[in-house]
Motif scaffolding. Structure first.
Motif, PDB file in Angstrom:
ATOM      1  N   GLU A 169      40.417  32.643  34.628  1.00 49.55           N
ATOM      2  CA  GLU A 169      40.293  31.223  34.344  1.00 49.55           C
ATOM      3  C   GLU A 169      40.490  30.421  35.634  1.00 49.55           C
ATOM      4  OE1 GLU A 169      39.559  29.757  31.384  1.00 49.55           O
ATOM      5  OE2 GLU A 169      39.189  31.817  30.685  1.00 49.55           O
ATOM      6  N   PRO A 170      39.970  29.186  35.681  1.00 48.90           N
ATOM      7  CA  PRO A 170      40.217  28.341  36.857  1.00 48.90           C
ATOM      8  C   PRO A 170      41.715  28.205  37.123  1.00 48.90           C
ATOM      9  CG  PRO A 170      38.517  27.370  35.469  1.00 48.90           C
ATOM     10  CD  PRO A 170      39.079  28.534  34.699  1.00 48.90           C
ATOM     11  N   PHE A 171      42.074  28.010  38.374  1.00 46.24           N
ATOM     12  CA  PHE A 171      43.469  27.999  38.794  1.00 46.24           C
ATOM     13  C   PHE A 171      43.816  26.639  39.380  1.00 46.24           C
ATOM     14  CE2 PHE A 171      40.677  29.597  42.054  1.00 46.24           C
ATOM     15  CZ  PHE A 171      41.033  28.860  43.176  1.00 46.24           C
ATOM     16  N   ASP A 172      45.122  26.394  39.487  1.00 43.29           N
ATOM     17  CA  ASP A 172      45.586  25.163  40.117  1.00 43.29           C
ATOM     18  C   ASP A 172      46.463  25.514  41.322  1.00 43.29           C
ATOM     19  OD1 ASP A 172      47.953  26.062  39.005  1.00 43.29           O
ATOM     20  OD2 ASP A 172      48.012  24.541  37.423  1.00 43.29           O
ATOM     21  N   GLU A 173      46.967  24.493  41.991  1.00 38.09           N
ATOM     22  CA  GLU A 173      47.776  24.710  43.190  1.00 38.09           C
ATOM     23  C   GLU A 173      49.053  25.487  42.864  1.00 38.09           C
ATOM     24  OE1 GLU A 173      48.585  24.704  47.166  1.00 38.09           O
ATOM     25  OE2 GLU A 173      46.760  23.985  46.162  1.00 38.09           O
ATOM     26  N   GLU A 174      49.603  25.254  41.700  1.00 37.92           N
ATOM     27  CA  GLU A 174      50.818  25.964  41.304  1.00 37.92           C
ATOM     28  C   GLU A 174      50.582  27.466  41.226  1.00 37.92           C
ATOM     29  OE1 GLU A 174      54.034  26.050  37.579  1.00 37.92           O
ATOM     30  OE2 GLU A 174      52.521  24.458  37.716  1.00 37.92           O
ATOM     31  N   MET A 195      36.738  31.227  45.247  1.00 36.06           N
ATOM     32  CA  MET A 195      37.250  31.388  43.895  1.00 36.06           C
ATOM     33  C   MET A 195      37.038  30.134  43.054  1.00 36.06           C
ATOM     34  SD  MET A 195      38.153  34.508  43.755  1.00 36.06           S
ATOM     35  CE  MET A 195      36.828  34.787  44.956  1.00 36.06           C
ATOM     36  N   HIS A 196      36.840  28.995  43.701  1.00 38.55           N
ATOM     37  CA  HIS A 196      36.518  27.784  42.945  1.00 38.55           C
ATOM     38  C   HIS A 196      35.085  27.830  42.404  1.00 38.55           C
ATOM     39  CE1 HIS A 196      40.097  25.373  43.141  1.00 38.55           C
ATOM     40  NE2 HIS A 196      40.161  25.417  44.456  1.00 38.55           N
ATOM     41  N   THR A 197      34.202  28.621  43.022  1.00 40.52           N
ATOM     42  CA  THR A 197      32.846  28.766  42.482  1.00 40.52           C
ATOM     43  C   THR A 197      32.868  29.666  41.252  1.00 40.52           C
ATOM     44  OG1 THR A 197      32.232  30.724  43.797  1.00 40.52           O
ATOM     45  CG2 THR A 197      31.920  28.553  44.808  1.00 40.52           C
ATOM     46  N   GLN A 198      33.709  30.680  41.279  1.00 43.15           N
ATOM     47  CA  GLN A 198      33.982  31.571  40.145  1.00 43.15           C
ATOM     48  C   GLN A 198      35.210  32.357  40.539  1.00 43.15           C
ATOM     49  OE1 GLN A 198      30.855  33.933  38.025  1.00 43.15           O
ATOM     50  NE2 GLN A 198      32.124  35.686  38.609  1.00 43.15           N
ATOM     51  N   GLY A 230      45.009  35.074  39.861  1.00 40.65           N
ATOM     52  CA  GLY A 230      45.596  35.046  38.529  1.00 40.65           C
ATOM     53  C   GLY A 230      46.324  36.335  38.235  1.00 40.65           C
ATOM     54  N   ARG A 231      46.753  36.477  36.980  1.00 35.40           N
ATOM     55  CA  ARG A 231      47.489  37.663  36.565  1.00 35.40           C
ATOM     56  C   ARG A 231      46.973  38.260  35.261  1.00 35.40           C
ATOM     57  NH1 ARG A 231      51.550  34.145  38.453  1.00 35.40           N
ATOM     58  NH2 ARG A 231      52.672  34.974  40.279  1.00 35.40           N
ATOM     59  N   VAL A 232      46.157  37.533  34.522  1.00 30.90           N
ATOM     60  CA  VAL A 232      45.739  37.978  33.195  1.00 30.90           C
ATOM     61  C   VAL A 232      44.713  39.095  33.273  1.00 30.90           C
ATOM     62  CG1 VAL A 232      44.666  37.289  31.025  1.00 30.90           C
ATOM     63  CG2 VAL A 232      46.289  35.756  32.161  1.00 30.90           C
ATOM     64  N   LYS A 233      43.640  38.905  34.028  1.00 33.99           N
ATOM     65  CA  LYS A 233      42.613  39.942  34.141  1.00 33.99           C
ATOM     66  C   LYS A 233      43.141  41.114  34.966  1.00 33.99           C
ATOM     67  CE  LYS A 233      39.771  37.833  31.568  1.00 33.99           C
ATOM     68  NZ  LYS A 233      38.425  37.369  31.898  1.00 33.99           N
ATOM     69  N   MET A 234      42.824  42.326  34.524  1.00 35.41           N
ATOM     70  CA  MET A 234      43.463  43.506  35.106  1.00 35.41           C
ATOM     71  C   MET A 234      43.183  43.670  36.596  1.00 35.41           C
ATOM     72  SD  MET A 234      41.252  46.745  33.633  1.00 35.41           S
ATOM     73  CE  MET A 234      41.662  46.369  31.924  1.00 35.41           C
ATOM     74  N   TYR A 235      42.018  43.174  37.083  1.00 35.12           N
ATOM     75  CA  TYR A 235      41.694  43.329  38.502  1.00 35.12           C
ATOM     76  C   TYR A 235      41.918  42.056  39.305  1.00 35.12           C
ATOM     77  CZ  TYR A 235      39.634  47.761  37.105  1.00 35.12           C
ATOM     78  OH  TYR A 235      39.449  49.026  36.606  1.00 35.12           O
ATOM     79  N   SER A 236      42.613  41.082  38.730  1.00 30.69           N
ATOM     80  CA  SER A 236      42.971  39.888  39.488  1.00 30.69           C
ATOM     81  C   SER A 236      44.078  40.233  40.486  1.00 30.69           C
ATOM     82  CB  SER A 236      43.426  38.772  38.551  1.00 30.69           C
ATOM     83  OG  SER A 236      44.545  39.189  37.786  1.00 30.69           O
ATOM     84  N   GLY A 238      47.127  39.382  40.860  1.00 30.69           N
ATOM     85  CA  GLY A 238      48.419  39.704  40.269  1.00 30.69           C
ATOM     86  C   GLY A 238      48.311  40.478  38.983  1.00 30.69           C
ATOM     87  N   GLY A 239      47.136  41.039  38.698  1.00 28.69           N
ATOM     88  CA  GLY A 239      46.903  41.743  37.444  1.00 28.69           C
ATOM     89  C   GLY A 239      47.446  43.162  37.428  1.00 28.69           C
ATOM     90  N   GLU A 240      47.191  43.833  36.323  1.00 33.10           N
ATOM     91  CA  GLU A 240      47.702  45.197  36.114  1.00 33.10           C
ATOM     92  C   GLU A 240      47.291  46.136  37.237  1.00 33.10           C
ATOM     93  OE1 GLU A 240      47.391  48.766  32.735  1.00 33.10           O
ATOM     94  OE2 GLU A 240      46.324  46.853  32.449  1.00 33.10           O
ATOM     95  N   PHE A 241      46.046  46.004  37.708  1.00 27.46           N
ATOM     96  CA  PHE A 241      45.547  46.844  38.805  1.00 27.46           C
ATOM     97  C   PHE A 241      45.280  46.002  40.047  1.00 27.46           C
ATOM     98  CE2 PHE A 241      43.841  49.152  34.943  1.00 27.46           C
ATOM     99  CZ  PHE A 241      44.872  50.079  34.923  1.00 27.46           C
ATOM    100  N   GLY A 242      46.117  45.002  40.263  1.00 30.61           N
ATOM    101  CA  GLY A 242      45.955  44.093  41.387  1.00 30.61           C
ATOM    102  C   GLY A 242      46.524  44.637  42.682  1.00 30.61           C
ATOM    103  N   SER A 243      46.723  43.745  43.642  1.00 32.09           N
ATOM    104  CA  SER A 243      47.083  44.141  45.006  1.00 32.09           C
ATOM    105  C   SER A 243      48.390  44.922  45.075  1.00 32.09           C
ATOM    106  CB  SER A 243      47.171  42.898  45.897  1.00 32.09           C
ATOM    107  OG  SER A 243      47.473  43.262  47.227  1.00 32.09           O
ATOM    108  N   ARG A 244      49.460  44.433  44.454  1.00 30.54           N
ATOM    109  CA  ARG A 244      50.754  45.129  44.548  1.00 30.54           C
ATOM    110  C   ARG A 244      50.685  46.505  43.893  1.00 30.54           C
ATOM    111  NH1 ARG A 244      52.945  44.037  48.735  1.00 30.54           N
ATOM    112  NH2 ARG A 244      54.523  45.498  47.998  1.00 30.54           N
TER     113      ARG A 244
END
Length: 325
Positions: A169-174, A195-198, A230-236, A238-244
Motif C-alpha cells: 500500500e502507499p506509504f507515508d513519512e512515518e 516507490m511512489h509510482t508503485q 512496508g511490512r505486510v507483503k512478504m517481500y517488502s 520489512g516483510g516476512e522475507f524482507g531485508s533483515r
C-alpha cells in the motif's frame, strides 16, 4: 560467582552452543563491572549469533588493551569479515598474525581476505568516479521523469502474483522513518521516488549488465522484483522475507539493504551497499552471490543509475545469437 568460575561456565556454554545464554548472562552484569575477558566473551557470543556489529562495538570499547591481544584482533577481524568490511578485517588479521604467527585459522582468513580487500578497493575507486560524474551532471533523484530506459508508465509489470506478494500500500513519512530505524540505514531519495509510482513489484526490465562474470551469466545479472516500503507483503523491506530476514537467516553480509530478489529464489540478491558512504549516505548497488561465498559484484553508483541501467534480458540472448552466426 567468582570471575574465574564464571569464565569456565561461559566456556562450557560456548562448547554447548549456548551463545544466547552467554549473552544474556553477561548483559545482566553492569557494564562498569565487566572485565576485559567478559567483554571478549560477549563479543565472541555476538559473533557466533551473527550480531557482528554488536561484537565490533564491544571489542572497540576495550581497544586500548585489545591492540596487543591476538585473540582480540582475531575476533575483530572475524566480525568485520562477515559484514564485508574486508579492508578493516584484513588489517585486524594481519595484526593478529604479527602477534601470534602461524595460526592456521588466521592464515586461512588472510588468504580469503586479500583478494576481497583488493577488489573492494577497486570497487571504491569506481564508485567514487561514477558518483562524482552523477554529481557533476546534477541528474540524481529524477526518477519522476522519463528518460533513457526509464519510463514511469511502463516500468512495472502488472500481475496478480505481483499484487499478492510484492506491491504494498502507499506509504507515508512515518513508515519511511520506521523502516529506516528498523534496517539501520537511510533509504535513497531515488528509491523513495520510485516507490511512489508503485510501492514494490516486478519490473518489466529485469537484466543489468556487469563488467565481470557472475553465477547468473558472463555479462549480466537478473532480478525478479524490487522490494516495497512496508511490512505486510512478504517481500517488502520489512516483510516476512524482507531485508533483515535475508541477512539474519540466509547469512548475507550486513552491508546495507537487500533491495531486489533474483531468479535463484534467495541464492543471490541485489543490495544497497553503504560501506563506502555510511548509513546516512547515498549507497551504491551490488549483486551478492550466496552460492559463491557471498561474492560481491559492483553494479552501479546509486539506485537511480541501477534503475536506468535495467534492460530487457532478451538483449543478451540476441547478442549471443549474433556471436554464433
Amino acid at each position: 560467582m567468582m570471575e574465574r568460575e564464571l569464565l569456565e561456565q561461559l566456556n562450557i556454554w560456548h562448547e554447548q552452543d549456548e551463545y544466547n545464554r552467554i549473552i544474556e548472562h553477561i548483559q545482566n552484569i553492569p557494564e562498569s563491572d565487566r572485565s576485559y575477558e567478559l567483554v571478549g566473551q560477549l563479543a565472541r557470543a555476538y559473533n557466533n549469533t551473527g550480531r557482528y556489529r554488536e561484537a565490533i562495538e564491544q571489542l572497540l570499547s576495550v581497544h586500548e588493551r585489545g591492540t596487543y591481544d591476538p585473540l582480540w584482533q582475531y575476533r575483530l577481524g572475524y566480525a568485520y569479515a562477515y559484514i564485508a568490511s574486508y579492508e578493516k578485517a584484513l588489517l585486524a588479521f594481519e595484526r593478529a598474525n604479527e602477534l601470534l604467527p602461524h595460526d592456521d585459522s588466521t592464515l586461512e582468513f588472510l588468504e580469503m581476505l586479500r583478494p576481497k580487500a583488493e577488489k573492494m578497493q577497486q570497487d571504491l575507486q569506481r564508485y567514487e568516479a561514477e558518483r562524482d560524474e552523477w554529481e557533476r551532471r546534477g541528474t540524481l533523484n529524477h526518477l519522476r521523469a522519463a528518460s533513457g530506459t526509464y519510463t514511469p508508465a511502463t516500468f512495472w509489470e502488472q500481475s496478480d502474483y505481483a499484487l499478492d506478494n510484492h506491491v504494498s500500500e502507499p506509504f507515508d513519512e512515518e513508515m519511511i522513518v520506521s523502516i529506516e530505524r528498523e534496517l539501520g540505514y537511510k533509504l535513497p531519495a531515488s528509491y523513495i521516488q520510485l516507490m511512489h509510482t508503485q510501492n514494490g513489484g516486478v519490473p518489466t526490465l529485469t537484466a543489468f549488465p556487469t563488467q565481470e562474470e557472475t553465477s547468473w551469466a558472463e555479462d549480466h545479472i537478473a532480478i525478479t522484483s524490487i522490494s516495497g516500503i512496508g511490512r505486510v507483503k512478504m517481500y517488502s523491506l520489512g516483510g516476512e522475507f524482507g531485508s533483515r530476514f535475508m541477512i539474519e537467516d540466509w547469512g548475507y553480509p550486513d552491508l546495507g539493504i537487500v533491495i531486489c530478489d533474483c531468479p535463484s529464489a534467495g541464492h543471490d540478491v541485489v543490495m544497497l551497499d553503504y560501506r563506502f558512504c555510511g548509513s546516512e549516505g547515498e549507497p551504491c548497488v551490488v549483486h551478492v552471490d550466496q552460492e559463491d561465498n557471498y561474492e560481491i559484484t559492483y553494479l552501479a553508483a546509486n539506485f537511480e543509475a541501477f534503475v536506468r541501467g535495467l534492460v530487457d534480458p532478451d538483449t543478451f540472448e540476441i547478442d549471443e545469437d549474433e556471436q554464433d552466426s
